[in-house]
Motif scaffolding. Sequence first.
Motif, PDB file in Angstrom:
ATOM      1  N   VAL A  70     103.894 -42.210 -11.633  1.00  0.00           N
ATOM      2  CA  VAL A  70     103.758 -43.635 -11.940  1.00  0.00           C
ATOM      3  C   VAL A  70     104.334 -43.949 -13.315  1.00  0.00           C
ATOM      4  O   VAL A  70     105.062 -44.938 -13.492  1.00  0.00           O
ATOM      5  N   ALA A  71     104.046 -43.110 -14.304  1.00  0.00           N
ATOM      6  CA  ALA A  71     104.600 -43.333 -15.643  1.00  0.00           C
ATOM      7  C   ALA A  71     106.119 -43.337 -15.606  1.00  0.00           C
ATOM      8  O   ALA A  71     106.778 -44.147 -16.276  1.00  0.00           O
ATOM      9  N   HIS A  72     106.693 -42.444 -14.807  1.00  0.00           N
ATOM     10  CA  HIS A  72     108.151 -42.402 -14.679  1.00  0.00           C
ATOM     11  C   HIS A  72     108.677 -43.638 -13.959  1.00  0.00           C
ATOM     12  O   HIS A  72     109.681 -44.235 -14.378  1.00  0.00           O
ATOM     13  N   MET A  73     107.984 -44.042 -12.894  1.00  0.00           N
ATOM     14  CA  MET A  73     108.461 -45.189 -12.115  1.00  0.00           C
ATOM     15  C   MET A  73     108.496 -46.480 -12.910  1.00  0.00           C
ATOM     16  O   MET A  73     109.361 -47.324 -12.699  1.00  0.00           O
ATOM     17  N   ILE A  74     107.526 -46.648 -13.793  1.00  0.00           N
ATOM     18  CA  ILE A  74     107.494 -47.897 -14.566  1.00  0.00           C
ATOM     19  C   ILE A  74     108.227 -47.764 -15.893  1.00  0.00           C
ATOM     20  O   ILE A  74     108.292 -48.723 -16.669  1.00  0.00           O
ATOM     21  N   GLY A  75     108.801 -46.594 -16.148  1.00  0.00           N
ATOM     22  CA  GLY A  75     109.523 -46.362 -17.386  1.00  0.00           C
ATOM     23  C   GLY A  75     110.982 -46.778 -17.308  1.00  0.00           C
ATOM     24  O   GLY A  75     111.507 -47.135 -16.248  1.00  0.00           O
ATOM     25  N   GLU A  76     111.656 -46.692 -18.439  1.00  0.00           N
ATOM     26  CA  GLU A  76     113.038 -47.153 -18.533  1.00  0.00           C
ATOM     27  C   GLU A  76     114.023 -46.225 -17.832  1.00  0.00           C
ATOM     28  O   GLU A  76     115.120 -46.659 -17.447  1.00  0.00           O
ATOM     29  N   LYS A  77     113.678 -44.960 -17.652  1.00  0.00           N
ATOM     30  CA  LYS A  77     114.636 -44.000 -17.113  1.00  0.00           C
ATOM     31  C   LYS A  77     114.642 -43.927 -15.585  1.00  0.00           C
ATOM     32  O   LYS A  77     115.509 -43.275 -15.003  1.00  0.00           O
ATOM     33  N   PHE A  78     113.697 -44.601 -14.937  1.00  0.00           N
ATOM     34  CA  PHE A  78     113.654 -44.543 -13.476  1.00  0.00           C
ATOM     35  C   PHE A  78     114.944 -45.099 -12.889  1.00  0.00           C
ATOM     36  O   PHE A  78     115.384 -46.184 -13.249  1.00  0.00           O
ATOM     37  N   GLY A  79     115.529 -44.358 -11.964  1.00  0.00           N
ATOM     38  CA  GLY A  79     116.760 -44.791 -11.315  1.00  0.00           C
ATOM     39  C   GLY A  79     118.022 -44.325 -12.013  1.00  0.00           C
ATOM     40  O   GLY A  79     119.124 -44.530 -11.497  1.00  0.00           O
ATOM     41  N   THR A  80     117.880 -43.696 -13.190  1.00  0.00           N
ATOM     42  CA  THR A  80     119.064 -43.191 -13.886  1.00  0.00           C
ATOM     43  C   THR A  80     119.761 -42.130 -13.043  1.00  0.00           C
ATOM     44  O   THR A  80     120.988 -42.091 -12.946  1.00  0.00           O
ATOM     45  N   GLU A  81     118.950 -41.236 -12.460  1.00  0.00           N
ATOM     46  CA  GLU A  81     119.446 -40.278 -11.479  1.00  0.00           C
ATOM     47  C   GLU A  81     118.762 -40.564 -10.155  1.00  0.00           C
ATOM     48  O   GLU A  81     117.602 -40.984 -10.123  1.00  0.00           O
ATOM     49  N   THR A  82     119.465 -40.322  -9.066  1.00  0.00           N
ATOM     50  CA  THR A  82     118.931 -40.720  -7.764  1.00  0.00           C
ATOM     51  C   THR A  82     118.111 -39.631  -7.098  1.00  0.00           C
ATOM     52  O   THR A  82     117.084 -39.918  -6.477  1.00  0.00           O
ATOM     53  N   VAL A  83     118.524 -38.395  -7.197  1.00  0.00           N
ATOM     54  CA  VAL A  83     117.800 -37.275  -6.599  1.00  0.00           C
ATOM     55  C   VAL A  83     117.227 -36.459  -7.736  1.00  0.00           C
ATOM     56  O   VAL A  83     117.963 -35.825  -8.499  1.00  0.00           O
ATOM     57  N   THR A  84     115.891 -36.489  -7.863  1.00  0.00           N
ATOM     58  CA  THR A  84     115.251 -35.953  -9.055  1.00  0.00           C
ATOM     59  C   THR A  84     114.035 -35.093  -8.728  1.00  0.00           C
ATOM     60  O   THR A  84     113.608 -35.001  -7.573  1.00  0.00           O
ATOM     61  N   ASP A  85     113.474 -34.505  -9.764  1.00  0.00           N
ATOM     62  CA  ASP A  85     112.259 -33.694  -9.673  1.00  0.00           C
ATOM     63  C   ASP A  85     111.362 -34.106 -10.835  1.00  0.00           C
ATOM     64  O   ASP A  85     111.820 -34.156 -11.977  1.00  0.00           O
ATOM     65  N   ILE A  86     110.105 -34.427 -10.546  1.00  0.00           N
ATOM     66  CA  ILE A  86     109.219 -34.940 -11.596  1.00  0.00           C
ATOM     67  C   ILE A  86     109.011 -33.920 -12.705  1.00  0.00           C
ATOM     68  O   ILE A  86     108.702 -34.283 -13.850  1.00  0.00           O
ATOM     69  N   ARG A  87     109.209 -32.650 -12.421  1.00  0.00           N
ATOM     70  CA  ARG A  87     109.045 -31.617 -13.442  1.00  0.00           C
ATOM     71  C   ARG A  87     110.175 -31.612 -14.463  1.00  0.00           C
ATOM     72  O   ARG A  87     110.046 -30.972 -15.507  1.00  0.00           O
ATOM     73  N   SER A  88     111.243 -32.345 -14.194  1.00  0.00           N
ATOM     74  CA  SER A  88     112.386 -32.325 -15.109  1.00  0.00           C
ATOM     75  C   SER A  88     112.749 -33.701 -15.665  1.00  0.00           C
ATOM     76  O   SER A  88     113.763 -33.837 -16.350  1.00  0.00           O
ATOM     77  N   VAL A  89     111.931 -34.707 -15.404  1.00  0.00           N
ATOM     78  CA  VAL A  89     112.253 -36.051 -15.913  1.00  0.00           C
ATOM     79  C   VAL A  89     111.418 -36.355 -17.153  1.00  0.00           C
ATOM     80  O   VAL A  89     110.386 -35.723 -17.397  1.00  0.00           O
TER      81      VAL A  89
END
Length: 239
Positions: A220-239
Amino acid sequence: MNKAIVTGHSKGLGAGITAALLAEGFNVLGLSRSALPGFEAGLEQVALDLGDADALAAWLDGGELESFLEGAERALLINNAGLVEPIAPLGRQGAAAIARAVTVNISAALVLADAFAAVSTHLSDRRLAHISSGAGRNAYTGWSVYCATKAALDQHANGVREDALPGMKIESLAPGVLDTGMQSTIRGSSEEDFALRAQFVELKETGALADPGAVGAKIVAHMIGEKFGTETVTDIRSV
């Protein structure tokens, strides 16, 4: 007002995501076969079997998704629901189990994504996350159906990004290996059907499985953050 739709919201990672969204002040619409106990304010729940394509289509035709998003300033869709079964090599998977996995893991996610895009055109900030898996990017014995369905979500996200829809950001996001009911299913499989079973039993016994609540909060923190969507195929352990 911030609003979010979460599939498979009542257990495991979906429950963790839902709790984190509610803590962030989102109104949440949860779609699942079962209800999530203990939450009331800000949460609407719909009993819906995403393995029933006709039921999903009928629910969407009823206009409830569009009504839920009325008044939203930001909207999220998290396609979290998924099935790891059938766990077996080719030839022992079964027609019904294959069809259900494809319906839940791919068809429902794509149908909801399309409906979400159609009813959110008025929003300048709309975000879509497919909860994918490392299995969509690496092959595992006994998991050919699961691997294929998760790879499909990755490619769907890549295609949607090419569409460049106004206000739309999308990621197909792998959450890592979590301590959920899916892991129990994996450990309950046979060595004959899943040759790597012992490795997953060891992950549980050594405490190496991640907490779904903590991972849900990170997603959720990633989804509402500025970097969401910068890369399309991702892993939460590396964002």
